[in-house]
Enzyme design. Structure first.
Site, PDB file in Angstrom:
ATOM      1  N   ASP A  27       0.869  -1.163   0.000  1.00 46.75           N
ATOM      2  CA  ASP A  27       0.000   0.000   0.000  1.00 46.75           C
ATOM      3  C   ASP A  27       0.911   1.220   0.000  1.00 46.75           C
ATOM      4  O   ASP A  27       1.913   1.243   0.712  1.00 46.75           O
ATOM      5  CB  ASP A  27      -0.840  -0.015   1.285  1.00 46.75           C
ATOM      6  CG  ASP A  27      -2.225   0.552   1.094  1.00 46.75           C
ATOM      7  OD1 ASP A  27      -2.324   1.686   0.593  1.00 46.75           O
ATOM      8  OD2 ASP A  27      -3.195  -0.123   1.471  1.00 46.75           O
TER       9      ASP A  27
ATOM     10  N   ASP B  97      -3.112   4.710  -2.293  1.00 47.26           N
ATOM     11  CA  ASP B  97      -4.201   5.238  -1.476  1.00 47.26           C
ATOM     12  C   ASP B  97      -4.751   6.541  -2.067  1.00 47.26           C
ATOM     13  O   ASP B  97      -3.980   7.405  -2.495  1.00 47.26           O
ATOM     14  CB  ASP B  97      -3.630   5.501  -0.065  1.00 47.26           C
ATOM     15  CG  ASP B  97      -4.688   5.748   0.974  1.00 47.26           C
ATOM     16  OD1 ASP B  97      -5.504   4.840   1.213  1.00 47.26           O
ATOM     17  OD2 ASP B  97      -4.705   6.853   1.547  1.00 47.26           O
TER      18      ASP B  97
ATOM     19  N   GLU C 119      -6.535   3.436  -5.770  1.00 44.98           N
ATOM     20  CA  GLU C 119      -7.800   3.482  -5.026  1.00 44.98           C
ATOM     21  C   GLU C 119      -8.525   4.742  -5.468  1.00 44.98           C
ATOM     22  O   GLU C 119      -8.058   5.861  -5.200  1.00 44.98           O
ATOM     23  CB  GLU C 119      -7.565   3.527  -3.509  1.00 44.98           C
ATOM     24  CG  GLU C 119      -8.879   3.447  -2.739  1.00 44.98           C
ATOM     25  CD  GLU C 119      -8.898   4.172  -1.400  1.00 44.98           C
ATOM     26  OE1 GLU C 119      -9.765   3.883  -0.570  1.00 44.98           O
ATOM     27  OE2 GLU C 119      -8.048   5.060  -1.185  1.00 44.98           O
TER      28      GLU C 119
ATOM     29  N   HIS D 186     -11.056  -2.983   3.481  1.00 47.88           N
ATOM     30  CA  HIS D 186     -11.007  -2.628   4.898  1.00 47.88           C
ATOM     31  C   HIS D 186     -11.783  -1.353   5.231  1.00 47.88           C
ATOM     32  O   HIS D 186     -11.793  -0.934   6.385  1.00 47.88           O
ATOM     33  CB  HIS D 186      -9.542  -2.459   5.309  1.00 47.88           C
ATOM     34  CG  HIS D 186      -8.880  -1.334   4.574  1.00 47.88           C
ATOM     35  ND1 HIS D 186      -8.670  -1.365   3.208  1.00 47.88           N
ATOM     36  CD2 HIS D 186      -8.427  -0.139   4.990  1.00 47.88           C
ATOM     37  CE1 HIS D 186      -8.110  -0.227   2.840  1.00 47.88           C
ATOM     38  NE2 HIS D 186      -7.942   0.529   3.902  1.00 47.88           N
ATOM     39  N   ASP D 187     -12.390  -0.736   4.230  1.00 48.00           N
ATOM     40  CA  ASP D 187     -13.183   0.475   4.470  1.00 48.00           C
ATOM     41  C   ASP D 187     -14.686   0.246   4.330  1.00 48.00           C
ATOM     42  O   ASP D 187     -15.469   1.173   4.543  1.00 48.00           O
ATOM     43  CB  ASP D 187     -12.783   1.572   3.472  1.00 48.00           C
ATOM     44  CG  ASP D 187     -11.343   2.023   3.639  1.00 48.00           C
ATOM     45  OD1 ASP D 187     -10.862   2.067   4.796  1.00 48.00           O
ATOM     46  OD2 ASP D 187     -10.696   2.331   2.621  1.00 48.00           O
TER      47      ASP D 187
END
Ligand code: GLC
Ligand code: MG
Length: 533
Positions: A99, A201, A264, A325-326
């Site tokens: 990430d 990200d 993302e 994970h969000d």
């Protein structure tokens, strides 16, 4: 498979490192733990793991607030643990994607400490500092994603700094070439160590409006919605200048062979596909999150797939994501039975699938009591259901204490059904969702039609979404998904005399051949190989 890259024909698996496997009893997952569990990933059949941030961080946003882009946080281990993990993964043919969090640092990052020290500091312009508005308030109306204004006043220097997320996550100024170079150096640091790519990200956030214009109100906002949604994010992200930055970032990766750049990006399709870049010089995979927000019925899903296929630019490789994970767990969003249909959809569509750890177990959102809350978003805007802890709970491995995740106290509670819903138990069950996921991944690997064939829509009505996957000389595959609660019949396409069943979501139909009409049980999905007339 030679004409596609690994990130095209493979399956990506997301590991949230705090929750995968703890090796030292502190209740938090770590790199040694991931290394111990590579067997599971190989057994499952995935091709790559993407690990959420492992860099040094005060953990205000659990690693998405970084103080050193060239290190490993002690909670996750040491650099040598990372190198061992990478070597082991590579030894088993697994790629490793890190990430990368370029939009903001931690407010404890030395760059920010320097930047805030004085208006004249050499790093002042590395962040986004603005004078107060005439009334002394924030420079404009922009909001933070985790609640409140996106501007934090710094009394020492009399200016505000911008933070799209927490005030502990000041945004970098990506218009400053020195910032860009420093971040590209960080990418090279990991590329040199051998990582196979990055999930970047909030890629669409990097460049903000050059005039800092106010964002317009969002007419669809209602009380109870997240604060950030009061405004449309027109000027605070997705600005036209972003695309040259993405192309620069891509060029950094292209100096190495076979690396992948994933972005993302939460945007509507037509804006999302722009991130492939002019002449495909942008992200290899702008993450496609549409299935996360889809109404779960055949018509909507089919429309999303067809619209996405139609919107893809020439040479743009598709991808699909069901959870991360969000977001709420897929099994909670659609229910246990449909979670199987969802798995079949994800793993049979055209384009790279990303599987979120635990979704292969049908893991659901885990209820988090107020005193157990960890996520800063839930703390800032409590009770609205925005908290992300329920989808970040520890991976349940077996029937031992704490499901084999830790010998200590897990940082978040385990799923209440961990005694039965764990890897060991479901791997031993020939009818489990885990067995289904494993067989789907194996099927996807075995049939070129699935990992690189064309997508041809077939029929969507009466709760059925059916499509064909087709590749060269091989017999076409047919995927038929029943989103409904009743038995459905589906006529095979006119060029097929029948079909051989390859897999049912129920895992209880094998070696069946069908006539010209197919029967689907309630909430059943099937993969078949067509028999030409
Ligand atoms: C991304 C991450 C999320 C994080 C945010 C700020 O959306 O996925 O977990 O909180 O960026 O870095
Ligand atoms: Mg640990």
């Amino acid at each position: 498979m030679s004409d596609t890259a690994w990130w095209q024909h493979g399956t990506i698996y997301q590991v949230y490192p705090r929750s995968f496997q703890d090796s030292d009893g502190d209740g938090v997952g770590d790199l040694k733990g991931i290394r111990q569990r590579l067997d599971h990933l190989c057994w499952l059949g995935v091709d790559a793991l993407w690990i959420s941030p492992i860099y040094p961080s005060p953990m205000a946003d659990f690693g998405y607030d970084i103080t050193d882009y060239h290190g490993v946080d002690p909670i996750f281990g040491r650099m040598e643990d990372f190198d061992h993990l990478l070597a082991d993964a590579h030894g088993r043919g697994l790629k490793v994607i890190l990430d990368f969090v370029p939009n903001h640092t931690s407010d404890h990052h030395p760059w920010f400490m320097e930047s805030r020290s004085s208006r004249h500091n050499a790093k002042r312009d590395w962040y986004i500092w603005r004078d107060p508005a005439l009334d002394g308030g924030p420079p404009n109306n922009w909001l933070a994603n985790f609640g409140g204004s996106a501007w934090e006043y710094d009394p020492a220097t009399g200016q505000y700094y911008y933070h799209a997320f927490l005030k502990e996550q000041p945004d970098l100024n990506w218009r400053n070439p020195a910032v860009r170079e420093a971040m590209y150096d960080a990418l090279r640091f990991w590329l040199d160590r051998g990582v196979d790519g990055f999930r970047v990200d909030v890629l669409w956030h990097l460049i903000k409006d050059d005039q800092f214009r106010d964002n317009p109100p969002n007419p669809a906002w209602l009380p109870g919605h997240a604060g950030i949604d009061r405004l449309l994010q027109r000027y605070s992200c997705d600005r036209p200048e972003i695309h040259s930055v993405v192309a620069e970032m891509r060029a950094v990766l292209d100096a190495y062979s076979d690396r992948v750049l994933i972005g993302e990006i939460y945007l509507p399709i037509e804006r999302l596909v722009a991130y492939y870049g002019r002449d495909m010089a942008g992200a290899h995979l702008p993450f496609n999150f549409q299935l996360i927000f889809a109404a779960w019925n055949a018509r909507d899903i089919a429309r999303i797939v067809d619209d996405y296929e139609a919107a893809l630019p020439q040479g743009g490789w598709p991808n699909w994501v069901l959870g991360n994970h969000d977001q709420k767990r897929i099994a909670t969003r659609v229910g246990a039975a449909q979670a199987r249909v969802a798995a079949m959809l994800l793993l049979t569509l055209r384009g790279t699938p990303t599987l979120y750890y635990g979704d292969e177990l049908g893991l659901e959102n885990v209820p988090i009591a107020p005193e157990q809350v960890q996520d800063p978003w839930e703390k800032n805007e409590p009770g609205l259901g925005l908290g992300r802890d329920p989808a970040r709970t520890p991976m349940p491995w077996d029937e031992s204490e704490n499901a084999g995740f830790t010998l200590g106290k897990p940082w978040l509670p385990l799923n209440p059904d961990h005694a039965t819903r764990n890897v060991a138990a479901l791997a031993a069950d020939p009818n489990s969702i885990l067995t289904l996921c494993r067989q789907l991944i194996a099927l996807r690997r075995a049939y070129p039609a699935l990992h690189r064939g064309r997508y041809l829509p077939l029929r969507t009505e009466d709760d059925i979404f059916a499509f064909r996957r087709s590749c060269g000389q091989q017999r076409d595959l047919l995927v038929a998904l029943n989103f409904g609660q009743t038995v459905k019949r589906l006529a095979l396409p006119p060029d097929a005399a029948g079909a051989d069943l390859l897999l049912s979501t129920g895992l209880d139909r094998i070696r069946e051949s069908t006539g010209e009409v197919l029967q689907l049980r309630p909430r059943e999905g099937l993969v078949l190989q067509l028999m030409p007339r």
